[in-house]
Scaffold this active site. Structure first.
Site, PDB file in Angstrom:
ATOM      1  N   ASP A 189      40.480  44.867  23.366  1.00 18.46           N
ATOM      2  CA  ASP A 189      40.273  44.814  24.803  1.00 18.46           C
ATOM      3  C   ASP A 189      41.570  45.236  25.482  1.00 18.46           C
ATOM      4  O   ASP A 189      42.622  45.326  24.839  1.00 18.46           O
ATOM      5  CB  ASP A 189      39.880  43.386  25.201  1.00 18.46           C
ATOM      6  CG  ASP A 189      39.423  43.296  26.651  1.00 18.46           C
ATOM      7  OD1 ASP A 189      39.144  44.354  27.242  1.00 18.46           O
ATOM      8  OD2 ASP A 189      39.352  42.181  27.182  1.00 18.46           O
ATOM      9  N   THR A 228      42.568  44.131  29.158  1.00 17.99           N
ATOM     10  CA  THR A 228      43.119  43.137  30.075  1.00 17.99           C
ATOM     11  C   THR A 228      43.583  41.895  29.328  1.00 17.99           C
ATOM     12  O   THR A 228      42.812  41.244  28.639  1.00 17.99           O
ATOM     13  CB  THR A 228      42.069  42.745  31.128  1.00 17.99           C
ATOM     14  OG1 THR A 228      41.632  43.925  31.791  1.00 17.99           O
ATOM     15  CG2 THR A 228      42.658  41.773  32.130  1.00 17.99           C
ATOM     16  N   GLU A 287      40.569  37.597  39.713  1.00 16.32           N
ATOM     17  CA  GLU A 287      40.232  36.869  40.930  1.00 16.32           C
ATOM     18  C   GLU A 287      41.461  36.238  41.572  1.00 16.32           C
ATOM     19  O   GLU A 287      41.539  36.143  42.793  1.00 16.32           O
ATOM     20  CB  GLU A 287      39.173  35.817  40.614  1.00 16.32           C
ATOM     21  CG  GLU A 287      37.852  36.429  40.149  1.00 16.32           C
ATOM     22  CD  GLU A 287      36.703  35.449  40.176  1.00 16.32           C
ATOM     23  OE1 GLU A 287      36.965  34.252  39.922  1.00 16.32           O
ATOM     24  OE2 GLU A 287      35.565  35.869  40.461  1.00 16.32           O
ATOM     25  N   ASP A 297      36.465  37.638  23.554  1.00 14.35           N
ATOM     26  CA  ASP A 297      36.698  36.305  24.099  1.00 14.35           C
ATOM     27  C   ASP A 297      35.453  35.675  24.719  1.00 14.35           C
ATOM     28  O   ASP A 297      35.429  34.480  24.989  1.00 14.35           O
ATOM     29  CB  ASP A 297      37.821  36.333  25.145  1.00 14.35           C
ATOM     30  CG  ASP A 297      37.549  37.338  26.268  1.00 14.35           C
ATOM     31  OD1 ASP A 297      36.454  37.942  26.275  1.00 14.35           O
ATOM     32  OD2 ASP A 297      38.431  37.513  27.125  1.00 14.35           O
ATOM     33  N   ASN A 327      29.165  36.814  24.673  1.00 10.80           N
ATOM     34  CA  ASN A 327      28.467  38.043  24.285  1.00 10.80           C
ATOM     35  C   ASN A 327      29.231  38.864  23.254  1.00 10.80           C
ATOM     36  O   ASN A 327      28.695  39.810  22.687  1.00 10.80           O
ATOM     37  CB  ASN A 327      28.200  38.907  25.523  1.00 10.80           C
ATOM     38  CG  ASN A 327      27.182  38.282  26.447  1.00 10.80           C
ATOM     39  OD1 ASN A 327      26.371  37.471  26.011  1.00 10.80           O
ATOM     40  ND2 ASN A 327      27.227  38.631  27.715  1.00 10.80           N
TER      41      ASN A 327
END
Length: 1071
Positions: free
Chosen positions: A387, A389, A491, A739, A742
């Site tokens: 991944d 991020t 966020e 993480d 899914n």
């Protein structure tokens, strides 16, 4: 760490806390539970208070963990093939009244069991202490920050946050619950998830299944998110009260195959009993339990036992099966020479030490089986799918750009504190991003006042409403003036940006009289790539839908957009969507992660806990703008990627970001080549793809691609699974990071699943290893540690088995030395054999298990896993070293016996010393000294299986002294070898011990033979290593097409793609 105190549940009431509340938690308002548990609803417990409560209430477990069990460890030391062979040898020795040999073997058995027990006991304690690191964790608020806490360390009064995929750490009274559902089948037997209601209060006697304001320990979050206060831990939880029933162990007997009427034929009983007996024997011998390598070595032990029996029969046959004590003892000695007594113990200790070292490097191996897979697979896997991020990047995002179509582009200046909304200036340009030359920007220039930017700016206000409220992050300034934040990094960055204009979710939607009240929430979904909330403005009672997400998905849901000041919204057209995408590309080209914001008024009715059609909510939206978030790559990521490429491992980035952002970051860390212009169009298009493009391809089309994508943007969970399957079809071994819930299928299907420390418990359970710092560079640490451990296992196995071959050859060839009675005289006495096995194997091999990584360990290409540790190189080395040691030892024996001796083999020299045995005893002592030293020095030679013992550090300038530094570096190995080297002298010269026990005598001039043989030993081993280096250099040169000299690492990593791009057109023309 405190031990679990003995819980006394007498008088405990269901729903109560460890320390009784005024009423059960489900019967109290949440404010009352917070007060009675002394919980801080904003900042949680302090670390000191949490430790104090841990001491008071004990660990959050059921007290049923087995932990380290000395009895089982002792049984394992006795019940293995190695020890059984020694016991058999002891029995034979005592049976023929060979008391000395039998006593020595008995002492060796006791010593081996004692040392093995102590070492494995310590190894088990290490593993037990590390198990908690791979157990489920909880997100608790401590000192105002969200920290990951092992579930056993959760205490009453902790404030915890839960999301989809998490395991509830304890019984929790919910404070807030948004679309929150849990699977409580383990507790209630209810197969369907239960929707929770934090505001509800129930009667004291309400059953567990109806307590909708409680999240129960060990249940799993299937949907939504929640926050709550822990009121019961350990045995005081609902699941704790029935833990005993859940932990009953089933029978190990094989079931009897029965007919439909319940009867069974006699042969079915016989089959079940025989299979059960086989299981018991297999477990006893270790061939059915443990890791795959442990099972393989247990089978090897049984094979060696068989070979030992064959060798003993050969000895008896060579002496015509005479019933003579000396012949039987010779047979016993030959059998013992084939037994590597310390093999399993050394393996267990090496793996436990490897696990501990990995924890120090931020890698948790979930069990020994996973560690072995890591050593075997990550030692050689050829692809890592990572991944972006938080793994390749720092995960500390800052909102750098905001585009409001009706106004222009807002830019945030540099800041060293990503959570502080008061640091960093804001500048404004009345133009869309695609029309701005950002290269001319000065990030340190003084910006405008936030109040001035907000004045009469309704479009910015509408933008900030979405940014602040379609957001679950908590950002606030504490009493000490420090800005703290918890939540998703994306966020948090958006929340900090909106807080710069005093639009903060905590201020707007919390407190006694909030300005906004949340009605519903639709969490981020990896399929729709959006999240939405419905809020009601308290002052006007007007409801609004606020949505943020992937730009492509948001604009498809929008039907209107404001383009100019004081203008009605324009209709969203395809041309306008293209205009938005162009601006997104402009921001993505800066390496920014770009999200879109949208909103609309909501006129529909809403009832609590009522299902709302999400599709209806997220349509007919008004586009409000874009936000560009910068997540800088970790400083170590680029070097980690280069190290992977140097090791022959290809790195793939699978991210949910926009292709432009993904391409920029991938280029920055070196996943993509910097000279993309030299790559053909076909290869370039395959290098970077979106999940939509990749998923549209059939398996055959994917297999026909010139290469699998190095970057897949907008990646969905199913895309990861297809990527793993595509790699497997290309015979690649692959690791996959993940993480989320899914991600579990792709983690399971990969050869090594890599979970994140901050990820969901479901993802961790599906993983082989967990990165505690979510850092890509830690994957490299895992690879290096895996290769180091795998190398060391090969080294001590090679060392052990080479010794066994040498001893067996010496004793079998020694059958030709026959006295006047035509009975064989052994070159090595049984006690000498046992001494060599114990002194030159156990501790030195343990030292080899602790050896540090070889200098070139991360420059080796991936290799085949089919043979495991028993590669062709190991098998050949084992034979060569064993034969060379045997040849030199037998030569020393012969030199003392014949050229400088009288050639007499004496009378009864296998049993005791007399004047006729002087030459035999001296020759035997010389052979013993040679074999002991060779075995010890062979351990040093095994530190590197190819490099010279005198030149193990290729870059060192200390040409004549480097070997001294190398042998001193591993102190454990050094002192183990020194101990074996020195203890040979008392064994040779102490009276009684030498002649009566070891069947040899002190030597004098024979030391000259020992020293010359030792010199020849080093010459032979070094010559063999030199020949290996020449062979492997030539083979690598041949495989590289004869290319020599230094090659740029990037060119080497991408040469197959560059050459494909260059040659493909030529091949087409020639065709």
């Amino acid at each position: 760490m405190p031990k679990k105190k003995q819980d006394t549940l007498e008088g405990h009431v269901s729903g109560q806390s460890n320390k009784a509340l005024s009423r059960p938690a489900h019967a109290l308002p949440v404010s009352k539970v917070i007060d009675e548990t002394n919980c801080n609803a904003d900042d949680g417990l302090t670390n000191s208070e949490a430790q104090s409560r841990l001491q008071e209430f004990g660990r959050n477990d059921f007290g049923d963990q087995e932990g380290v069990q000395p009895g089982k460890i002792l049984l394992r030391q006795v019940a293995n093939a190695m020890t059984l062979v020694l016991i058999l040898a002891m029995g034979v020795s005592f049976g023929i009244k060979s008391w000395v040999e039998g006593g020595v073997v008995a002492a060796v058995i006791i010593l081996n069991i004692t040392v093995g027990f102590w070492q494995e006991f310590n190894a088990e304690k290490t593993m037990d202490s590390l198990r908690s690191l791979s157990s489920p964790t909880a997100s608790a608020v401590r000192d105002g920050k969200i920290v990951t806490v092992p579930t056993p360390e959760i205490v009453p009064g902790d404030m915890v946050e839960m999301k989809t995929g998490d395991t509830i750490p304890a019984d929790v009274r919910l404070i807030e619950a948004v679309n929150f559902e849990t699977d409580e089948a383990l507790l209630t037997g209810e197969s369907l998830p239960v929707q929770k209601d934090a505001d509800a209060v129930f009667d004291d006697d309400t059953g567990p299944g109806d307590r909708l304001n409680i999240a129960f320990s060990s249940s799993t979050v299937t949907k939504g998110r929640a926050r709550g206060v822990v009121f019961a831990t350990g045995s005081y939880t609902e699941i704790g009260s029935i833990a005993a029933a859940l932990n009953k162990k089933g029978t190990r007997r094989r079931p009897v195959k029965r007919k439909s009427d319940g009867t069974a034929k006699p042969h079915h009983y016989a089959k079940a009993w025989s299979l059960t007996a086989a299981d018991v024997i297999g477990n006893f011998l270790g061939v059915n339990v443990g890791t795959p390598l442990q099972k393989k070595l247990s089978r090897l032990a049984i094979l060696l036992f068989g070979i030992a029996v064959v060798c003993a029969i050969i000895v008896l046959a060579a002496n015509k099966f005479v019933d003579n004590q000396e012949v039987i003892i010779y047979a016993v000695a030959t059998g013992l020479s084939m037994i590597p007594a310390s093999l399993i113990v050394v393996l267990t200790i090496t793996m436990a030490a490897g696990t501990k070292r990995m924890v120090e490097r931020h890698v948790i191996v979930r069990n020994l089986k996973s560690l072995e897979a890591l050593g075997a697979v990550t030692g050689w896997f050829s692809d890592i799918c990572s991944d972006k991020t938080g793994t390749l990047t720092q995960g500390k995002m800052v909102a750098k750009k905001a585009w409001v179509p009706a106004k222009g582009t807002y830019s945030v200046g540099n800041t060293n504190d990503p959570f502080n909304a008061k640091v960093g200036s804001i500048s404004f340009k009345a133009a869309p991003p695609r029309n701005i030359d950002f290269a001319d920007e000065n990030p340190n220039e003084k910006g405008m006042k936030n109040e001035d930017l907000l004045e009469n700016n309704t479009h910015l206000v509408e933008y900030l409403k979405v940014a602040a409220l379609a957001n679950l992050a908590h950002v606030h300034e504490n009493d000490k003036g420090e800005w703290t934040a918890r939540g998703d990094p994306t966020e948090i960055a958006i929340q900090v940006f909106s807080s710069r204009f005093n639009w903060n979710r905590l201020c707007l939607a919390t407190g006694d009289n909030p300005q906004w009240k949340q009605i519903a929430e639709f969490p981020f979904d990896s399929d729709v790539k959006k999240m939405s909330v419905i809020f009601e403005e308290t002052k006007t009672s007007q409801k609004y839908v606020f949505t943020k997400g992937a730009v492509e998905r948001i604009i498809d849901s929008c039907t209107s957009i404001f383009l100019k000041e004081d203008e009605k919204p324009a209709q969203m057209s395809d041309e306008m969507r293209e205009h938005i995408l162009e601006n997104m590309e402009a921001l993505a080209a800066l390496g920014l992660r770009v999200l879109a914001l949208a909103s609309k008024t909501y006129e529909g009715a809403y009832k609590k806990n009522e299902d709302i059609d999400r599709k209806a909510i997220e349509t007919n939206l008004t586009f409000r703008g874009l936000v560009g978030l910068y997540d800088p790559p970790r400083p170590e990521s680029a070097e980690a990627v280069r190290s992977c490429q140097r090791a022959g491992i290809q790195v793939h980035m699978l991210t949910g970001d926009h292709p432009g952002t993904a391409r920029a970051i991938a280029g920055e860390v070196g996943i993509l080549p910097s000279n993309m212009g030299q790559v053909s169009k076909t290869v370039a298009s395959a290098m970077v793809m979106t999940a939509g493009e990749f998923d549209k391809l059939s398996d055959d089309e994917i297999d026909s691609l010139p290469l699998l994508p190095l970057v897949i943007a907008r990646c969905a969970p199913n895309t990861k699974v297809r990527m793993i399957e595509a790699l497997h079809r290309r015979k690649c071994f692959a690791a996959m990071t993940g993480d989320g819930v899914n991600d579990s299928p792709s983690l399971k299907r990969s050869d090594v699943g890599i979970g994140m420390g901050t990820g969901s418990d479901v993802a961790k359970d599906a993983s082989d290893i967990v990165l505690t710092d979510d850092n890509f560079a830690s994957i490299l640490n895992a690879i290096e540690e895996g290769r180091r451990m795998f190398d060391n296992i090969q080294k001590f196995i090679l060392h052990l088995l080479a010794q066994n071959i040498a001893q067996a050859c010496i004793l079998l060839i020694g059958l030709v030395f026959k006295d006047h009675r035509n009975l064989s005289v052994f070159p090595l006495a049984p006690v000498e054999v046992m001494w060599i096995i114990m002194v030159t194997s156990g501790l030195p091999d343990m030292g080899l298990g602790f050896e540090r990584a070889a200098p070139d360990i991360m420059r080796r290409p991936p290799q085949s896993l089919k043979r495991g540790v028993f590669t062709l190189e190991v098998m050949v080395d084992m034979t060569v070293y064993g034969l060379w040691v045997a040849a030199l030892s037998l030569a020393a024996f012969c030199l003392v016996l014949y050229p400088w001796g009288n050639g007499s083999l004496g009378d009864n020299c296998n049993d005791s010393y007399n004047d006729t045995c002087d030459t035999v005893f001296r020759a035997r002592a010389t052979c013993f000294a040679c074999l002991t030293w060779f075995s010890l020095f062979l351990a040093w030679e095994m530190v590197d299986m190819r490099r010279s013992f005198f030149r193990m550090q290729p870059g060192s300038k200390k040409y004549f002294t480097q070997w001294m530094i190398d042998v001193w570096r591993n102190r454990f190995l050094f002192w183990s070898i020194m101990a074996g080297f020195i203890t040979i002298f008392p064994v040779l010269y102490i009276p009684v011990i030498n002649k009566v026990v070891f069947r040899h005598k002190g030597i004098s001039w024979e030391w000259g033979i020992v020293f010359v043989a030792t010199f020849l030993f080093f010459m032979g081993v070094e010559t063999w290593k030199w020949a290996k280096r020449v062979f492997f250099r030539r083979r690598e040169r041949k495989m590289a097409g004869g290319r020599r000299g230094s090659v740029d690492l990037e060119e080497k990593a991408f040469e197959r793609y560059l050459s494909f791009g260059v040659s493909s057109d030529e091949e087409k023309e020639s065709a």
